[in-house]
Structures are given as structure tokens and as C-alpha cells.
Design an enzyme around this catalytic site. Structure first.
Site, mmCIF file in Angstrom:
data_model
loop_
_atom_site.group_PDB
_atom_site.id
_atom_site.type_symbol
_atom_site.label_atom_id
_atom_site.label_comp_id
_atom_site.label_asym_id
_atom_site.label_seq_id
_atom_site.Cartn_x
_atom_site.Cartn_y
_atom_site.Cartn_z
ATOM 1 C CG HIS A 197 -14.500 -11.961 -0.171
ATOM 2 N ND1 HIS A 197 -14.302 -12.810 0.894
ATOM 3 C CD2 HIS A 197 -13.369 -11.238 -0.285
ATOM 4 C CE1 HIS A 197 -13.106 -12.592 1.392
ATOM 5 N NE2 HIS A 197 -12.509 -11.654 0.708
ATOM 6 C CE LYS A 238 -3.003 -3.290 1.435
ATOM 7 N NZ LYS A 238 -2.607 -4.688 1.614
HETATM 8 O O1 PLI Z 1 -2.598 -8.177 1.259
HETATM 9 P P1 PLI Z 1 -1.534 -8.256 2.281
HETATM 10 O O2 PLI Z 1 -1.350 -9.636 2.803
HETATM 11 O O3 PLI Z 1 -0.242 -7.634 1.864
HETATM 12 O O4 PLI Z 1 -2.009 -7.342 3.509
HETATM 13 C C1 PLI Z 1 -3.096 -7.658 4.311
HETATM 14 C C2 PLI Z 1 -3.690 -6.395 4.875
HETATM 15 C C3 PLI Z 1 -3.479 -6.094 6.172
HETATM 16 N N1 PLI Z 1 -3.998 -4.958 6.716
HETATM 17 C C4 PLI Z 1 -4.735 -4.082 6.002
HETATM 18 C C5 PLI Z 1 -5.267 -2.875 6.660
HETATM 19 C C6 PLI Z 1 -4.994 -4.339 4.672
HETATM 20 O O5 PLI Z 1 -5.722 -3.471 3.975
HETATM 21 C C7 PLI Z 1 -4.482 -5.538 4.067
HETATM 22 C C8 PLI Z 1 -4.745 -5.879 2.725
HETATM 23 N N2 PLI Z 1 -5.615 -5.191 2.005
HETATM 24 C C9 PLI Z 1 -6.056 -5.454 0.779
HETATM 25 C C10 PLI Z 1 -5.618 -6.613 -0.018
HETATM 26 C C11 PLI Z 1 -7.038 -4.541 0.232
HETATM 27 O O6 PLI Z 1 -7.474 -4.721 -0.925
HETATM 28 O O7 PLI Z 1 -7.411 -3.576 0.946
#
Ligand code: PLI
Length: 467
Positions: free
Chosen positions: A458, A267
Site C-alpha cells: 500500500h 494518537k
Molecule cells: O505508527 P506507530 O509506529 O507510532 O504506531 C503503530 C500503531 C500501532 N497500533 C495501532 C492501533 C495503530 O493504529 C498504529 C499506527 N497507526 C497508524 C499509523 C494509522 O494511521 O492508523
């Protein structure tokens, strides 16, 4: 909330992009008839579509960002040694410099970090309170027999209520939970920004308060820092006393109240893959390290290639660049305000990484059991080749004990904006598409399961139209 001066923010001045484009990727819009066929073949599940059949992909902001020339240059400097890679050193230095933590365990992505941490910190039956846990976070806590309990403020569940820090923890909910049995709390986790609550920030006032409670009760405090920089930007913009602080200073202060963090680097660190755990306690590090080796990889790569660690080390700094953050947050806000001005019901205030459309208010005649937000996702794909994602009833799943469907208070369609990927014209197109769906909303019918996956439904379920 006392310290916070805030008003609805509408920009008078346009904010221009602080970068230019060096490489492009071709996209195209396939004809409507083909879109109708593709989504039917996909069982009306947008995860099953092929990306070549999508025009604007707003499924996620995770791993979909555009890396900079500086990051790509770093990729060429990958040291792919099994142990002792120089890129791991750079990553350690970057984490120390940006976040202030001494020890780093690299992981393949965020959920890898969650798995390693939870195996050590949680005993079966223990509780992990937080604002709103992300789904993989919750799943890992439950996987080791723990209970993930959301303690966000009530306004977090009210799509129309304006509050500058809707990601905050409700202090009395947290204290009530702790007072029942302080020893049964494995750790507290604050997610910044609060993804499932609409990408809403957490204030430093709230973080400090939670820190005091954690300290008083001897409970470790961790942060899920996937969107550490966007949260810091909102603090600078909205919290009294932070206007003149730099983003790096705010990030450091946020982290100074934490025992450690789990991070999905996909992110705010703007990489396509990667993650880590960071912390200051050597004893805890020594307990986590063997699990990291077992599940992720040796402690100097943790499932990442050397080149990925280099891109991450560089991305951690880039994520805190204020010009970039201002433009990014403004882009998301631009889309949200344009939709809202056209009468589309969106979650307020507009969050950091995504616009969340209130599916239930958009399609009030579609019952929640017929998945209003999923229906909206399907219609936006058919209308304009846009892929969003349901954050609602399908995602919520069933109650593990009773088998009943969980009907969450928020039933939303998320339009997540990848970092440094799309420009204003793309967002204008997204807006036009959603408005066109809105104009014909009364004729839209919902869905029911054709195949319901017993877990992660989902991702894996398929649907059929309600007659
Ligand atoms: O997708 P990862 O395994 O790198 O991360 C998992 C993850 C952890 N914490 C938070 C707040 C997230 O938003 C998160 C992953 N989010 C995704 C895949 C999303 O589409 O928001």
C-alpha cells in the site's frame, strides 16, 4: 453484551470546541487539472503525493494532531542529556498517574515498542490472539516467527450492524484457540480502539472476561493502547455503570487488567512522535530493557528527544480531558452522520478517530481485484484535494504461502481526523466532496497494479487505470 444499554446516538445539542486557535498553517486547493496531474505522477498512490498538493489531509490521525500551548511550553524545557533526562522522569510519572504502570520504556513510536516486546515474548511458531491487530503489530509478530490471529466478534466484519462495542474479542474464538494449546500462546493483545475494525471500542466487560481467561491459563495480557482515551470515552458513554466515572478512572480500570501496554503516542497522547512500553513486572522489564537499548536507544530516551518526552508526558494527561474528548468524538460523528444522511455507505457505528466508507458498496461495479476503496481515495483527491487511505485489498496483501491476493471482508476508505486540527467547515467541505464523487460514481473505473511492491504494497506500489 448483557450489561450494555445503548441506542443510536444523534446529538440534539451542538458541542462547541473547548479550545481556540493560536497558530495557523496555510493550506490551499490547487486546481483540478493539477490534481489530476499530481495523482497520475504519483502512480495513483496517495502516499506518494506531496502534502502541499493536498487541501484536507485525512490520511491518518497519527502524529498529525495540534499540540497545545502547554505542550509547546514543555518543548522548551527539553533536557537533551543522553542519560537521566528530567523529561523521562516526567514521562514515567505521567504513565504511572494516567495508566498506573510502574515501569516505562520509551520508544521512537508504536512500532518500536512492538518490536522490542515481540523479540522477548514470542518464540517462533507461537500465536498472538487479539481483536484485530494493526498492520505493524501483525508484521512485528510475524517478523519473529509468530502468528497474529484476529478473534474479533463477527459483527466487527459487518459494516452495517450497529453494536456499541464492535471492537470486542469473541470469547469463544479466543477460548477455542487457547484450548488447542495454551502453551503456544505467547500473549494476548487487545487493541483499543480497534483501528482496523473502524475505530471501534472494547467494553470493560469484555476486557475483564479476557483478563480472567488469560489469568486462568497463565498467559500475559497486553493492550495496544494507542487510542486509550477514546476507548474510555466510549465506555463512559455506552457501558452501564460508567456514566458517572471520570475518564481517568476508566483508563486506570482498563489498564488494571493488563500486564502491560504498547503505546503509539502519536494518537491519543497528541504528540508528533513517540511511544512506549509500560508494565509492572520488574523481571520482564529487565529482559526488555537491553533490547530497548539495542533497537530504540538508552532506557531514558528510547529514540525520543527530551523535548518530545516532555510533550508526551503532558499530552498523556490532555488526552483524557473529557471536554476535549466529547468534542473530538462528536466531530468524527458529525462527519459520519452527514455522509450517512446523504446515502453514503459508511461503517456503523461511527468510530472514534475516523469515518470508514464502505468502498465496495460505494462502487459496487468495481471488482475487488480492481481496488474499489483505493479508487474512491483517488477520486476524492481529484474531486476536492482530500487525502484518505485505503484499508482494504491493497493493504491486506497476499497469502504468504499461496501467493494469492487476500480479499478482506472489509474493504474501506478511511477518513482519519487529526486531533484539534480541522473545524466544522473543513468537515462540511469533505462531505460535499464525497457527495460529488457519489453523484458520478457509475462512471468511475477501477485500477490495477502497474508496479506491485512485494512488501508493504500500500505504501510503495503504483497503479494504472483499468481500460
Ligand atoms: O505508527 P506507530 O509506529 O507510532 O504506531 C503503530 C500503531 C500501532 N497500533 C495501532 C492501533 C495503530 O493504529 C498504529 C499506527 N497507526 C497508524 C499509523 C494509522 O494511521 O492508523
Amino acid at each position: 453484551m448483557r450489561q450494555i444499554a445503548w441506542c443510536t446516538l444523534t446529538y440534539i445539542f451542538m458541542i462547541y470546541p473547548p479550545y481556540k486557535i493560536k497558530v495557523i498553517e496555510k493550506i490551499s486547493l490547487i486546481p483540478r487539472k493539477e490534481r489530476e496531474e499530481r495523482i497520475r505522477e504519483a502512480g495513483y498512490n496517495l502516499f506518494s503525493l506531496q502534502s502541499k498538493d493536498i487541501y484536507i489531509d485525512l490520511l491518518t490521525d497519527s502524529g498529525t494532531g495540534a499540540m497545545s500551548d502547554n505542550q509547546w511550553a514543555g518543548i522548551m524545557l527539553g533536557d537533551e542529556s543522553y542519560a537521566g533526562s528530567i523529561n523521562f522522569k516526567h514521562l514515567e510519572e505521567a504513565v504511572k498517574s494516567v495508566m498506573g504502570f510502574k515501569y516505562v520504556l520509551p520508544t521512537h513510536q508504536g512500532r518500536g515498542a512492538e518490536q522490542v516486546l515481540d523479540k522477548i515474548l514470542i518464540k517462533s511458531g507461537q500465536v498472538v490472539p487479539g481483536n484485530m491487530h494493526f498492520d505493524t503489530t501483525r508484521a512485528h509478530i510475524e517478523n519473529v516467527g509468530g502468528r497474529a490471529i484476529d478473534c474479533a466478534i463477527e459483527e466487527a466484519y459487518q459494516p452495517d450492524t450497529e453494536n456499541p462495542f464492535k471492537g470486542n474479542i469473541d470469547i469463544s474464538k479466543l477460548e477455542n484457540l487457547i484450548n488447542k494449546d495454551p502453551k503456544n500462546i505467547a500473549y494476548i493483545l487487545i487493541t483499543v480502539t480497534c483501528n482496523n475494525g473502524g475505530g471501534q471500542p472494547v467494553s470493560l466487560e469484555n476486557i475483564r472476561h479476557v483478563h480472567e481467561i488469560a489469568k486462568k491459563n497463565n498467559i500475559p495480557l497486553f493492550v495496544d493502547a494507542a487510542r486509550y482515551a477514546e476507548n474510555a470515552f466510549f465506555i463512559k458513554e455506552r457501558e452501564v455503570g460508567y456514566k458517572n466515572k471520570s475518564i481517568p478512572e476508566i483508563v486506570k480500570e482498563m489498564m488494571s487488567y493488563m500486564d502491560g501496554c504498547t503505546v503509539s503516542a502519536k494518537k491519543d497522547a497528541i504528540t508528533n512522535i513517540g511511544g512506549f512500553i509500560a508494565l509492572n513486572d520488574k523481571k520482564l522489564y529487565n529482559k526488555l530493557a537491553p533490547k530497548n537499548v539495542l533497537f530504540e536507544g538508552f532506557i531514558t530516551y528510547g529514540g525520543m528527544a527530551g523535548r518530545d518526552m516532555e510533550a508526551l508526558a503532558r499530552g498523556l494527561f490532555e488526552g483524557t480531558d473529557e471536554d476535549y474528548l466529547r468534542y473530538r468524538i462528536d466531530q468524527v460523528r458529525y462527519l459520519g452522520e452527514k455522509l450517512s444522511n446523504a446515502g453514503i455507505p459508511i461503517m456503523k457505528p461511527i468510530g472514534g478517530h475516523a469515518v470508514f466508507i464502505n468502498g465496495r458498496a460505494f462502487l459496487p461495479h468495481v471488482k475487488q481485484e480492481n481496488f474499489s476503496s483505493q479508487t474512491l481515495c483517488v477520486e476524492c483527491y481529484i474531486e476536492g484535494g482530500i487525502r484518505g487511505v485505503e484499508v482494504g485489498t491493497i493493504l491486506a496483501g497476499r497469502n504468504q504461502k499461496t501467493g494469492e491476493n487476500i480479499y478482506p471482508k472489509l474493504d474501506l476508505m478511511r477518513l482519519a481526523i487529526p486531533r484539534r486540527v480541522y473545524c466544522r467547515e473543513h468537515l462540511d467541505y469533505v462531505c460535499e466532496t464525497v457527495i460529488n464523487v457519489y453523484k458520478r460514481r457509475e462512471k468511475i473505473k477501477g485500477f490495477e497494479f502497474d508496479f506491485e511492491s512485494p512488501t508493504l504494497r500500500h505504501f510503495l506500489s503504483t497503479f494504472k487505470k483499468v481500460k
